[in-house]
Design a protein around this motif. Structure first.
Motif, PDB file in Angstrom:
ATOM      1  N   LEU A  44       3.852  12.721   3.173  1.00  0.00           N
ATOM      2  CA  LEU A  44       3.119  12.027   4.236  1.00  0.00           C
ATOM      3  C   LEU A  44       3.307  10.516   4.148  1.00  0.00           C
ATOM      4  O   LEU A  44       3.428   9.832   5.178  1.00  0.00           O
ATOM      5  CB  LEU A  44       1.635  12.390   4.176  1.00  0.00           C
ATOM      6  CG  LEU A  44       1.282  13.816   4.579  1.00  0.00           C
ATOM      7  CD1 LEU A  44      -0.182  14.115   4.277  1.00  0.00           C
ATOM      8  CD2 LEU A  44       1.588  14.059   6.061  1.00  0.00           C
ATOM      9  N   THR A  45       3.350   9.988   2.926  1.00  0.00           N
ATOM     10  CA  THR A  45       3.592   8.553   2.742  1.00  0.00           C
ATOM     11  C   THR A  45       4.947   8.173   3.301  1.00  0.00           C
ATOM     12  O   THR A  45       5.072   7.187   4.052  1.00  0.00           O
ATOM     13  CB  THR A  45       3.521   8.174   1.242  1.00  0.00           C
ATOM     14  OG1 THR A  45       2.200   8.446   0.760  1.00  0.00           O
ATOM     15  CG2 THR A  45       3.857   6.719   1.011  1.00  0.00           C
ATOM     16  N   PHE A  77       3.151   5.755  -3.079  1.00  0.00           N
ATOM     17  CA  PHE A  77       4.326   6.467  -3.588  1.00  0.00           C
ATOM     18  C   PHE A  77       4.336   6.473  -5.116  1.00  0.00           C
ATOM     19  O   PHE A  77       4.575   7.516  -5.740  1.00  0.00           O
ATOM     20  CB  PHE A  77       5.616   5.834  -3.048  1.00  0.00           C
ATOM     21  CG  PHE A  77       6.848   6.557  -3.506  1.00  0.00           C
ATOM     22  CD1 PHE A  77       7.276   7.700  -2.850  1.00  0.00           C
ATOM     23  CD2 PHE A  77       7.557   6.116  -4.610  1.00  0.00           C
ATOM     24  CE1 PHE A  77       8.405   8.390  -3.281  1.00  0.00           C
ATOM     25  CE2 PHE A  77       8.684   6.795  -5.054  1.00  0.00           C
ATOM     26  CZ  PHE A  77       9.102   7.932  -4.382  1.00  0.00           C
ATOM     27  N   PHE A  78       4.062   5.323  -5.728  1.00  0.00           N
ATOM     28  CA  PHE A  78       4.066   5.245  -7.196  1.00  0.00           C
ATOM     29  C   PHE A  78       2.970   6.124  -7.793  1.00  0.00           C
ATOM     30  O   PHE A  78       3.206   6.842  -8.778  1.00  0.00           O
ATOM     31  CB  PHE A  78       3.885   3.805  -7.670  1.00  0.00           C
ATOM     32  CG  PHE A  78       4.998   2.879  -7.283  1.00  0.00           C
ATOM     33  CD1 PHE A  78       6.302   3.325  -7.143  1.00  0.00           C
ATOM     34  CD2 PHE A  78       4.737   1.546  -7.043  1.00  0.00           C
ATOM     35  CE1 PHE A  78       7.329   2.462  -6.786  1.00  0.00           C
ATOM     36  CE2 PHE A  78       5.762   0.674  -6.682  1.00  0.00           C
ATOM     37  CZ  PHE A  78       7.051   1.129  -6.547  1.00  0.00           C
ATOM     38  N   ALA A  79       1.783   6.077  -7.226  1.00  0.00           N
ATOM     39  CA  ALA A  79       0.665   6.865  -7.757  1.00  0.00           C
ATOM     40  C   ALA A  79       0.944   8.366  -7.646  1.00  0.00           C
ATOM     41  O   ALA A  79       0.719   9.116  -8.601  1.00  0.00           O
ATOM     42  CB  ALA A  79      -0.632   6.510  -7.039  1.00  0.00           C
ATOM     43  N   GLY A 132      -0.593  19.042  -4.056  1.00  0.00           N
ATOM     44  CA  GLY A 132      -1.325  17.912  -3.474  1.00  0.00           C
ATOM     45  C   GLY A 132      -0.565  16.602  -3.539  1.00  0.00           C
ATOM     46  O   GLY A 132      -0.328  15.958  -2.504  1.00  0.00           O
ATOM     47  N   PRO A 133      -0.153  16.174  -4.744  1.00  0.00           N
ATOM     48  CA  PRO A 133       0.577  14.907  -4.801  1.00  0.00           C
ATOM     49  C   PRO A 133       1.924  14.957  -4.075  1.00  0.00           C
ATOM     50  O   PRO A 133       2.337  13.960  -3.478  1.00  0.00           O
ATOM     51  CB  PRO A 133       0.756  14.640  -6.291  1.00  0.00           C
ATOM     52  CG  PRO A 133       0.341  15.857  -7.007  1.00  0.00           C
ATOM     53  CD  PRO A 133      -0.462  16.692  -6.064  1.00  0.00           C
ATOM     54  N   SER A 134       2.591  16.116  -4.078  1.00  0.00           N
ATOM     55  CA  SER A 134       3.870  16.230  -3.364  1.00  0.00           C
ATOM     56  C   SER A 134       3.666  16.076  -1.859  1.00  0.00           C
ATOM     57  O   SER A 134       4.437  15.391  -1.180  1.00  0.00           O
ATOM     58  CB  SER A 134       4.548  17.566  -3.661  1.00  0.00           C
ATOM     59  OG  SER A 134       4.858  17.656  -5.029  1.00  0.00           O
ATOM     60  N   LEU A 135       2.618  16.705  -1.343  1.00  0.00           N
ATOM     61  CA  LEU A 135       2.307  16.579   0.084  1.00  0.00           C
ATOM     62  C   LEU A 135       1.991  15.128   0.431  1.00  0.00           C
ATOM     63  O   LEU A 135       2.452  14.614   1.462  1.00  0.00           O
ATOM     64  CB  LEU A 135       1.136  17.488   0.456  1.00  0.00           C
ATOM     65  CG  LEU A 135       0.647  17.410   1.902  1.00  0.00           C
ATOM     66  CD1 LEU A 135       1.753  17.792   2.876  1.00  0.00           C
ATOM     67  CD2 LEU A 135      -0.571  18.283   2.098  1.00  0.00           C
ATOM     68  N   ALA A 150       0.844  -1.208   0.000  1.00  0.00           N
ATOM     69  CA  ALA A 150       0.000   0.000   0.000  1.00  0.00           C
ATOM     70  C   ALA A 150       0.875   1.253   0.000  1.00  0.00           C
ATOM     71  O   ALA A 150       0.619   2.194  -0.763  1.00  0.00           O
ATOM     72  CB  ALA A 150      -0.936  -0.008   1.207  1.00  0.00           C
ATOM     73  N   TYR A 151       1.901   1.275   0.843  1.00  0.00           N
ATOM     74  CA  TYR A 151       2.810   2.425   0.854  1.00  0.00           C
ATOM     75  C   TYR A 151       3.489   2.587  -0.508  1.00  0.00           C
ATOM     76  O   TYR A 151       3.611   3.702  -1.017  1.00  0.00           O
ATOM     77  CB  TYR A 151       3.875   2.277   1.945  1.00  0.00           C
ATOM     78  CG  TYR A 151       3.406   2.619   3.332  1.00  0.00           C
ATOM     79  CD1 TYR A 151       2.959   3.906   3.644  1.00  0.00           C
ATOM     80  CD2 TYR A 151       3.422   1.680   4.358  1.00  0.00           C
ATOM     81  CE1 TYR A 151       2.537   4.234   4.921  1.00  0.00           C
ATOM     82  CE2 TYR A 151       3.005   1.994   5.637  1.00  0.00           C
ATOM     83  CZ  TYR A 151       2.567   3.272   5.910  1.00  0.00           C
ATOM     84  OH  TYR A 151       2.155   3.592   7.180  1.00  0.00           O
TER      85      TYR A 151
END
Length: 120
Positions: free
Chosen positions: A102-103, A73-75, A95-98, A68-69
Motif C-alpha cells: 500500500l505504501t 517502508f523502512f518500518a 500485515g507488514p507486507s500488505l 513519511a513514505y
C-alpha cells in the motif's frame, strides 16, 4: 482513484496499528519481546506511524510526505525481516507486507501536487 484508495487503506492500517502499539496491548508486548525489541519501541513506532499518517494526508509539505513514505517502508520492511529472522510464518508477514504494498502504490500514484517539482 488508485492513489486515494491505497492511501486511505494505508492510513487506516498505520493508524490502527499505531494506536494498538501506543496502548501496548498484551499481544503487542508479547510480539515485541518475541522479536527481541525493547517495549519502549512500541510507543516510538506508534507515534511515528500516527505522525506519518498526518503527513501523507495533509496537503503540501512534499518533502515531509517523502520522509513519511520512506519511514513507512523502512518500518514495515524491518518488521518483515524481523519476523523472518525469528522464524515466524506467513500469518505474521501478511500485515507488514500488505502495508509495504500500500505504501508503494500510494507513493507511485500520488498526484503531481504531492510530488517534487521538476528541475528542468
Amino acid at each position: 482513484m488508485i492513489y486515494w484508495i491505497a492511501t486511505l487503506w494505508l492510513a487506516l492500517g498505520m493508524t490502527s496499528t499505531g494506536i494498538v502499539q501506543l496502548m501496548q496491548l498484551p499481544e503487542e508486548t508479547a510480539m515485541m519481546k518475541h522479536l527481541g525489541y525493547p517495549l519502549y519501541f512500541l510507543k516510538l513506532l506508534g507515534i511515528w506511524k500516527l505522525l506519518g499518517v498526518i503527513a501523507i494526508l495533509i496537503p503540501k509539505f512534499v518533502v515531509l510526505k517523502e520522509w513519511a513514505y520512506a519511514g513507512f517502508f523502512f518500518a514495515m520492511s524491518g518488521a518483515v525481516v524481523s519476523h523472518l529472522a525469528c522464524g515466524d510464518g506467513i500469518k505474521e508477514l501478511f500485515g507488514p507486507s500488505l502495508l509495504i504494498i500500500l505504501t508503494l502504490i500510494s507513493w507511485f500514484f500520488r498526484p503531481e501536487s504531492r510530488k517534487f517539482a521538476s528541475f528542468n
